[in-house]
Scaffold this motif. Structure first.
Motif: not given
Length: 61
Positions: A31-32, A36-43
């Motif tokens: 889950p984003a 933190p890495r997936k959240r950064q990638a999504k951003h």
């Protein structure tokens, strides 16, 4: 790679668009909100207009 879950969840100093695409594939089940890495990638993908999150209004083209 070998169907193992990712173990690198921390954010990185610099993420290219290509890196972000790769992260989104590797962290598919994360889950984003918790990764933190997936959240950064999504951003990063949103900034580059490669992704329009469902929570933002958009029109098909």
């Amino acid at each position: 790679m070998y169907d193992l879950p990712p173990t690198d969840h921390w954010a990185v100093p610099v993420m290219t668009v290509d890196d972000a695409h790769r992260v989104m594939q590797q962290h598919l089940t994360c889950p984003a909100t918790l990764c933190p890495r997936k959240r950064q990638a999504k951003h990063r993908l949103t900034e580059a207009a490669h992704l329009v999150p469902a929570d933002q209004p958009h029109f098909g083209g």
